[in-house]
Design a protein around this motif. Structure first.
Motif, short mmCIF file in Angstrom:
data_model
loop_
_atom_site.label_atom_id
_atom_site.label_comp_id
_atom_site.label_asym_id
_atom_site.label_seq_id
_atom_site.Cartn_x
_atom_site.Cartn_y
_atom_site.Cartn_z
N TYR A 74 0.99 -1.21 0.11
CA TYR A 74 0.08 -0.17 -0.07
C TYR A 74 0.91 1.31 0.08
O TYR A 74 0.58 2.09 -0.93
N PRO A 75 1.83 1.29 0.70
CA PRO A 75 2.70 2.56 0.93
C PRO A 75 3.41 2.71 -0.47
O PRO A 75 3.84 3.79 -0.78
N LEU A 76 3.99 1.37 -1.04
CA LEU A 76 4.69 1.79 -2.27
C LEU A 76 3.57 2.35 -3.44
O LEU A 76 4.23 3.03 -4.18
N LEU A 77 2.57 2.01 -3.27
CA LEU A 77 1.54 2.12 -4.54
C LEU A 77 1.27 4.03 -4.24
O LEU A 77 0.95 4.53 -5.08
N LEU A 78 1.32 4.46 -3.03
CA LEU A 78 1.09 5.64 -2.85
C LEU A 78 2.25 6.67 -2.97
O LEU A 78 2.04 7.82 -3.08
N ASP A 79 3.38 6.02 -2.89
CA ASP A 79 4.87 6.67 -3.13
C ASP A 79 4.75 7.36 -4.52
O ASP A 79 5.10 6.61 -5.51
N ASP A 80 5.01 8.68 -4.73
CA ASP A 80 5.05 9.18 -5.85
C ASP A 80 6.40 8.79 -6.77
O ASP A 80 6.39 9.14 -7.87
N LYS A 81 7.34 8.60 -5.80
CA LYS A 81 8.76 8.43 -6.24
C LYS A 81 8.91 6.99 -7.28
O LYS A 81 9.77 7.10 -7.91
N ILE A 82 7.83 6.30 -6.78
CA ILE A 82 7.83 5.07 -7.18
C ILE A 82 7.31 4.75 -8.63
O ILE A 82 5.98 4.96 -8.63
N THR A 83 7.69 4.51 -9.45
CA THR A 83 6.97 4.46 -10.68
C THR A 83 6.51 2.88 -11.00
O THR A 83 5.66 2.87 -12.04
N GLU A 84 7.13 1.82 -10.59
CA GLU A 84 6.75 0.47 -10.72
C GLU A 84 6.84 -0.36 -9.64
O GLU A 84 7.97 -0.22 -8.73
N VAL A 85 6.13 -1.24 -9.39
CA VAL A 85 6.27 -2.22 -8.34
C VAL A 85 5.90 -3.50 -8.77
O VAL A 85 5.20 -3.92 -9.54
N LEU A 86 7.11 -4.41 -8.56
CA LEU A 86 7.17 -5.57 -9.15
C LEU A 86 7.19 -6.73 -8.08
O LEU A 86 8.34 -6.64 -7.36
N ILE A 87 6.64 -7.68 -7.81
CA ILE A 87 6.36 -8.64 -6.79
C ILE A 87 6.67 -9.82 -7.44
O ILE A 87 6.00 -10.55 -8.36
N ASN A 88 7.75 -10.60 -6.91
CA ASN A 88 8.09 -11.76 -7.45
C ASN A 88 7.90 -12.99 -6.33
O ASN A 88 8.70 -13.55 -5.51
N GLY A 89 6.53 -13.07 -5.98
CA GLY A 89 6.46 -13.99 -4.75
C GLY A 89 6.19 -13.21 -3.55
O GLY A 89 6.88 -11.93 -3.56
N PRO A 90 5.98 -13.72 -2.40
CA PRO A 90 5.72 -12.83 -0.99
C PRO A 90 6.92 -12.24 -0.66
O PRO A 90 6.83 -10.89 -0.04
N ASN A 91 8.18 -12.72 -0.60
CA ASN A 91 9.29 -11.93 -0.14
C ASN A 91 10.18 -11.17 -1.02
O ASN A 91 11.18 -10.80 -0.31
N ASP A 92 9.67 -11.20 -2.30
CA ASP A 92 10.86 -10.64 -3.20
C ASP A 92 10.28 -9.48 -3.83
O ASP A 92 9.41 -9.75 -4.88
N ILE A 93 10.31 -8.22 -3.36
CA ILE A 93 9.42 -7.32 -3.94
C ILE A 93 10.70 -6.09 -4.62
O ILE A 93 11.60 -5.73 -3.71
N PHE A 94 10.35 -5.50 -5.70
CA PHE A 94 11.29 -4.60 -6.15
C PHE A 94 10.54 -3.33 -6.68
O PHE A 94 9.24 -3.38 -7.03
N VAL A 95 11.34 -2.26 -6.61
CA VAL A 95 10.52 -1.18 -7.07
C VAL A 95 11.36 -0.19 -7.94
O VAL A 95 12.48 -0.47 -8.29
N GLU A 96 10.74 0.52 -9.05
CA GLU A 96 11.48 1.36 -9.78
C GLU A 96 11.46 2.83 -9.05
O GLU A 96 10.34 3.34 -9.08
N ILE A 97 12.52 3.31 -8.94
CA ILE A 97 12.75 4.76 -8.66
C ILE A 97 13.65 5.38 -9.57
O ILE A 97 14.85 4.99 -9.85
N GLY A 98 13.23 6.59 -10.37
CA GLY A 98 14.29 7.30 -11.21
C GLY A 98 14.74 6.36 -12.00
O GLY A 98 15.73 6.49 -12.62
N GLY A 99 13.85 5.49 -12.59
CA GLY A 99 14.14 4.69 -13.93
C GLY A 99 14.97 3.60 -13.29
O GLY A 99 15.63 2.77 -14.29
N LYS A 100 15.49 3.48 -12.07
CA LYS A 100 16.33 2.28 -11.64
C LYS A 100 15.61 1.25 -10.74
O LYS A 100 14.72 1.61 -9.91
N LEU A 101 15.81 0.14 -10.94
CA LEU A 101 15.16 -1.11 -9.92
C LEU A 101 15.98 -1.19 -8.77
O LEU A 101 17.14 -1.06 -8.58
N GLN A 102 15.11 -1.34 -7.60
CA GLN A 102 16.03 -1.64 -6.49
C GLN A 102 14.93 -2.47 -5.61
O GLN A 102 13.71 -2.52 -5.65
#
Ligand SMILES: Nc1ncnc2c1ncn2[C@@H]1O[C@H](COP(=O)(O)OP(=O)(O)O)[C@@H](O)[C@H]1O
Ligand SMILES: [Mg+2]
Length: 373
Positions: A23-51
Motif C-alpha cells: 500500500y505505501p509503495l503504491l502511494l509513493d510518488d517517487k515509485i514508478t513501478e512495483v514488481l512482486i516476485n512472490g511474497p518475499n521478493d519485491i522490487f520497485v523502480e525509482i528514477g528509472g532504476k530498479l531496487q
C-alpha cells in the motif's frame, strides 16, 4: 498523499487492508513501478532504476489476498482456470499478474503506475533527452504533417514522447487516438479516443486495434495516433498513411530505426491481408517519413538517440534510413550519469524545400554540426 491526484488514493484506500505492505509503495510518488516476485521478493523502480524493497508479505495467502482484491476491484478474477490477469486500474495504472503453478516464485505481479504529470518539450530539453534544435526539427515534422514512428524498448519513454509530439499538432484538426489501454496524455482541442476491448470469458466481444483503426478511417480523421503498434493493425496504419492521411503517429517496440521498419513489416504481414512482401515493403518505405529512436540508458535517463528519415527502398529492397540527428557519443561522468547530445549529421531532410517554402525559421545550418565547422 495520493498518487496521481485524488482518484487513485481513494481507489487504493478502499482495498488498503488487503494490499498490506505494498500500500505505501503504491502511494509513493517517487515509485514508478512495483514488481512482486512472490511474497518475499519485491522490487520497485525509482528514477528509472530498479531496487529491492524491504516490503514483504508474511505468507503466500496474504499476497493472494492482495491479488484477489486488485482483480475484484476491476470486476475480474484470477484462479486456476485463469491464472493470468491483465488489467488497468481506475487511476490508469497497469497490472499484470501470473499466479502459481505457472509462476514459480509465487504470485508474480507488475504494477506500472500511471502519472498524469504533464511533460513539456522544455522539460524534455532540460532532462537532456533532446537538444533545442532537434526538438524544433520534430516540431517542424509535426507542423508539416510527416508520418512519424517512435521506436524504443519497454519503458524507454515512447508513450511520453508520443504525447509531446501530439501537443505540436497544428490547431484545427481532428485527432483520433487508438490505444490498447488509454494512457496517452494529450493536450489538444479536438480529440476522439478509442480503447480496445478484450474478449469476455466465452471469447466474445473482442474489439481489436485493427477494428478501431478501420472505424477511425470512416470517422473523418485528420490525424490517426496509434498508441502502440503491436499487431495486424500495422497494415491499416500503413494504408492510412499512404492514402492521404498525413501526420499519423505511432509507437513500436524496437531497437533501431531500421529494425522498427522490419518489425512493422512483420506485424503487418501477420494479418489476413493479401499483399506481397515487396508491395508491403514499398508501402512502408513510402508511408513512414521519420523514425525517432528513444532509449533508456544505464543511468536510468531516457534519450532520443536517432531522428532518421526514411527515403524509400534501394535496389535490394532494403529500407533507406538516413539519420538526420544522432547521439554519436556518450560518456559516463564521475557521478555515474551519462553525458552526450544528439547532433546533426550534415544531412538535409528531403523536405528542406517545404521547410523553406513555409518560411519556417530553421536555417540549413541547423543540420550541420557546429563541431565539424
Ligand atoms: N525523457 C525522459 N526522461 C526521464 N523519464 C522519462 C522520460 N520519458 C519518459 N520518462 C518516464 O519513463 C517512464 C516510461 O515512459 P513511457 O513513455 O510510458 O515508456 P514506454 O511507452 O516506452 O513504455 C514513465 O515513468 C515516464 O514518466
Ligand atoms: Mg508505452
Amino acid at each position: 498523499m495520493s498518487l496521481v491526484g485524488g482518484q487513485s488514493g481513494v481507489f487504493f484506500e478502499a482495498i488498503k487492508n488487503f494490499l498490506g505492505p505494498i500500500y505505501p509503495l503504491l502511494l509513493d510518488d517517487k515509485i514508478t513501478e512495483v514488481l512482486i516476485n512472490g511474497p518475499n521478493d519485491i522490487f520497485v523502480e525509482i528514477g528509472g532504476k530498479l531496487q529491492r524493497s524491504s516490503a514483504k508479505f508474511e505468507t503466500d495467502d496474504d499476497l493472494m489476498a492482495a491479488v484477489n482484491a486488485i482483480a475484484q476491484s476491476v470486476g475480474r478474477r484470477i484462479n486456476d482456470d485463469e491464472p493470468r490477469l491483465d488489467a488497468r486500474l481506475p487511476d490508469g495504472s497497469r497490472v499484470h499478474v501470473v499466479i502459481p503453478p505457472c509462476a514459480r516464485n509465487g504470485a508474480t505481479v507488475a504494477i506500472r503506475k500511471f502519472f498524469k504529470k504533464k511533460i513539456t518539450f522544455k522539460q524534455y530539453i532540460q532532462w537532456k533527452a533532446i537538444t533545442q534544435d532537434a526538438a524544433n526539427f520534430l516540431e517542424i515534422c509535426m507542423f508539416l504533417g510527416k508520418n512519424v514512428l517512435v521506436s524504443g524498448g519497454t519503458g524507454s519513454g515512447k508513450t511520453t514522447l508520443l504525447g509531446l509530439l501530439c501537443s505540436r499538432i497544428p490547431k484545427g484538426q481532428r485527432v483520433i487516438v487508438i490505444e490498447d489501454a488509454s494512457e496517452l496524455t494529450i493536450e489538444y482541442e479536438h480529440v476522439v479516443r478509442f480503447e480496445t476491448r478484450m474478449a469476455d470469458e466465452q471469447g466474445h466481444g473482442e474489439v481489436s486495434m485493427q477494428d478501431l483503426l478501420k472505424s477511425s478511417l470512416r470517422l473523418r480523421p485528420d490525424r490517426i495516433i496509434v498508441g502502440e503498434v503491436r499487431g495486424a493493425e500495422g497494415f491499416e496504419l500503413i494504408q492510412a498513411m499512404n492514402t492521404g492521411h498525413k501526420g499519423c503517429l505511432g509507437t513500436i517496440h524496437s531497437n533501431s530505426p531500421a529494425d522498427a521498419l522490419v518489425r512493422l513489416e512483420a506485424l503487418a504481414m501477420g494479418g489476413d491481408n493479401k499483399i506481397s512482401e515487396k508491395a508491403l515493403q514499398y508501402s512502408i518505405a513510402s508511408a513512414i517519413d521519420i523514425v525517432i529512436q528513444i532509449s533508456r540508458l544505464s543511468d536510468g535517463s531516457r534519450r532520443i538517440t536517432h531522428i532518421s528519415e526514411i527515403r524509400g527502398l534501394d535496389a535490394e529492397y532494403n529500407y533507406m534510413v538516413t539519420p538526420i540527428y544522432e547521439l554519436k557519443s556518450l560518456v559516463r561522468a564521475p557521478d555515474g550519469t551519462m553525458r552526450g547530445d544528439i547532433e546533426p549529421l550534415g544531412e538535409l531532410p528531403s523536405f528542406i524545400d517545404e521547410i523553406e517554402d513555409n518560411k519556417i525559421p530553421f536555417p540549413r545550418s541547423k543540420f550541420f554540426s557546429k563541431k565539424a565547422s
